[in-house]
Design a protein around this motif. Sequence first.
Motif, PDB file in Angstrom:
ATOM      1  N   SER A  52      21.646  -2.529  -0.099  1.00 16.17           N
ATOM      2  CA  SER A  52      20.595  -2.845   1.137  1.00 16.17           C
ATOM      3  C   SER A  52      20.560  -1.552   1.664  1.00 16.17           C
ATOM      4  N   ALA A  58      17.195  10.641  -6.161  1.00 15.01           N
ATOM      5  CA  ALA A  58      18.033  11.510  -6.643  1.00 15.01           C
ATOM      6  C   ALA A  58      19.287  11.457  -5.931  1.00 15.01           C
ATOM      7  N   VAL A  63      19.388  -3.692   7.989  1.00  9.11           N
ATOM      8  CA  VAL A  63      18.782  -2.021   7.215  1.00  9.11           C
ATOM      9  C   VAL A  63      18.906  -1.289   8.280  1.00  9.11           C
ATOM     10  N   ASN A 110      11.496   9.074  -9.573  1.00 11.23           N
ATOM     11  CA  ASN A 110      11.771   9.931  -7.735  1.00 11.23           C
ATOM     12  C   ASN A 110      11.107  10.699  -7.384  1.00 11.23           C
ATOM     13  N   SER A 111       9.556  10.425  -6.584  1.00  7.81           N
ATOM     14  CA  SER A 111       9.315  10.802  -5.935  1.00  7.81           C
ATOM     15  C   SER A 111       8.932   9.713  -4.544  1.00  7.81           C
ATOM     16  N   ALA A 160      11.665  -7.824  -9.085  1.00  8.37           N
ATOM     17  CA  ALA A 160      10.516  -8.182  -7.419  1.00  8.37           C
ATOM     18  C   ALA A 160      10.164  -9.721  -8.288  1.00  8.37           C
ATOM     19  N   THR A 178      17.765   1.659   0.911  1.00  9.55           N
ATOM     20  CA  THR A 178      16.154   0.747   0.812  1.00  9.55           C
ATOM     21  C   THR A 178      15.801   2.171   1.162  1.00  9.55           C
ATOM     22  N   TYR A 179      16.330   3.035   1.502  1.00  8.37           N
ATOM     23  CA  TYR A 179      14.941   4.249   1.512  1.00  8.37           C
ATOM     24  C   TYR A 179      15.156   5.586   1.470  1.00  8.37           C
ATOM     25  N   GLU A 182      14.771   4.116   8.544  1.00  7.49           N
ATOM     26  CA  GLU A 182      14.809   5.366   8.742  1.00  7.49           C
ATOM     27  C   GLU A 182      14.796   6.584   9.934  1.00  7.49           C
ATOM     28  N   GLU A 192       9.939  15.367  -9.473  1.00  9.60           N
ATOM     29  CA  GLU A 192       9.240  15.992  -8.309  1.00  9.60           C
ATOM     30  C   GLU A 192       9.689  17.765  -7.862  1.00  9.60           C
TER      31      GLU A 192
END
Lengths: 246, 357
Positions: A132, A140, B89, A95-96, A157, A135-136, B92, B325
């Motif tokens: 896609s 959560a 994509v 999760n982190s 992977a 991705t970032y 961030e 976390e």
Amino acid sequence: MKKPIISVNNLVAKYGEETILEDISLDIYPQEVTVILGGSGCGKTTLIKNILKLYQPFAGSVKIFNKEVTNMDEQEFDDILSRIGMLFQNGALLNSLSIFDNIAIPLEQHTRLSKNVIEKMIKVKLDLVNLSYATYMVPAELSGGMKKRAALARAIALDPDILICDEPSAGLDPLTSASLDELILKLKNLLNMTIVIVTHELASIHRIADRIIFIDNGRLLFNGTLEEAKQTDIQEVKTFFEVGRF
Amino acid sequence: MEYRAQSLFFDGELTKHTVPALYDEFPKYSNQTIFTLDLQQVTKIDSAGIAFIDEILSQLELNPDESLSMNEMVRIAYNTFTSTKLKHVKTENKLDFFTQLGSGSVDFLRSIKDGIYLIADISYWSFVGIFNKKGQRKGSVIQQALFIGVDALGIIALLSMILGLILALQSAAQLRQFGANIFVADLMGISMVTEMGPILTAIILAGRSGSSIASEIATMQVTEEIDALKMMAINPIRYVVVPKFHAITICIPLLVTASTLIGIFGGLIVAVTYLDLSATVFINRVIEVVTIRDAIIGLGKSYFFAWVIVIIGSYYGFNVKGGAEGVGKVTTQAVVASIFWIIILDAINSLIFYFNI
């Protein structure tokens, strides 16, 4: 006759005094999709976790890639694990970390690939599972189905020789579930992957299964091809294929 | 890997095991004129191999449609694993300074608003909860009081005793030089009653109960238990927070009183053994110098400390983001914020009573 890639002999698994699996013997063959079936709590997940030594078997032996693993030392077993991908029931993403970083873990830990190559591999794997855009994101921020797809991307992977999926379709819509099946078949054909799946989805079983293993109350009830399973006289198996549920 | 006739030839396996060495070898050829990557002799390729080919194509600025020569097996793998056909994509978002400042300010104001709402909710339901126990679990106040009060008594007693001994020893060395031994009783009495007893108890409770409140509520939030309560038409503040609020309100004066008396007892031990004072003289002096006003100030502010612990623990618990976390983060934040606000409130209290505002 093909040599089994996973061979389980007289496996007994216990939680405390309670016996969960009793004298299970089975073989899983390379480049096949083996589906493990059985009612809730019958010991399917326990079987997988015992094969992978996440739980130590009470008795019996397990061979993976023709090597006895039950008493294998940790380092040697890590090499075996690096050739196996596992999709857990709830995804089990960290999760982190972002989804990108989650998938990067096995690539960074088990290969010497450069950062650029790893980045490309991660993006491709996420594209394969139609994720896609996430991705970032962190786990959560994802729905249950998205988490499962991200976890599948992490499991494949390293292009593992064996992919083990614990209820991959649970919580997914039928279209995503079907596309997941297609992906599993594609991986099997393309990378000669051996796939072990725990699932209850009859449609999915018809689409992808080569071999069926049926467990009932900790005992192996049936082990054979999909065609054999459809024609068997064993009542529990028959009922499942007739009504699609237990 | 071999360079011939403006082509780079690959053979054998192109997998995660062979790619790192090829990647290190590639710079040797990067200055050559290369128009084609020949993969006809490749016998095995995986996604790492395809990513490597994509990387070379990108470094050489070659078009994959024109520059790749592949056998059928490689073509199928390439079509599946190439990153050249991926949609862009979005990376961030990096916010500029002013956007970050603005966003931070909005978040800060929002947190103040949320905090005020939470204080209002807790105050209202705590008051209502005294007369109407509906929406609370039976016995929850007693259960919480046992955890917050009884279970904490041991550690508070031990630390108060040690603090009393230290305070008396430190001052005794100075007071002896002026023959002012008796004033150790004044120091112990006033400091323990008005300052040390309440603040030591509050800080221990912030670490012990504050962290427990924040982590319990945060875990409930993460695992959707709070949503489940709402769906059962149960007010989560009333069900989860109010019992803790009542319990800490009952326990804090008792704990502060215990801490104060035990701290003074620590001072008494030093006074008797080190300063040659009799116990009677010491106790009489303490009773003489400590006023009812001091006791009210000490106990009064301890209520505010206790409420701050519950409110801050609940605030961070309800505002958890992320999973496991997030729970860890808000627990730490709750303890730090509780201690910070306890000290700020103590400072305000000291100013008020020092200047008699």
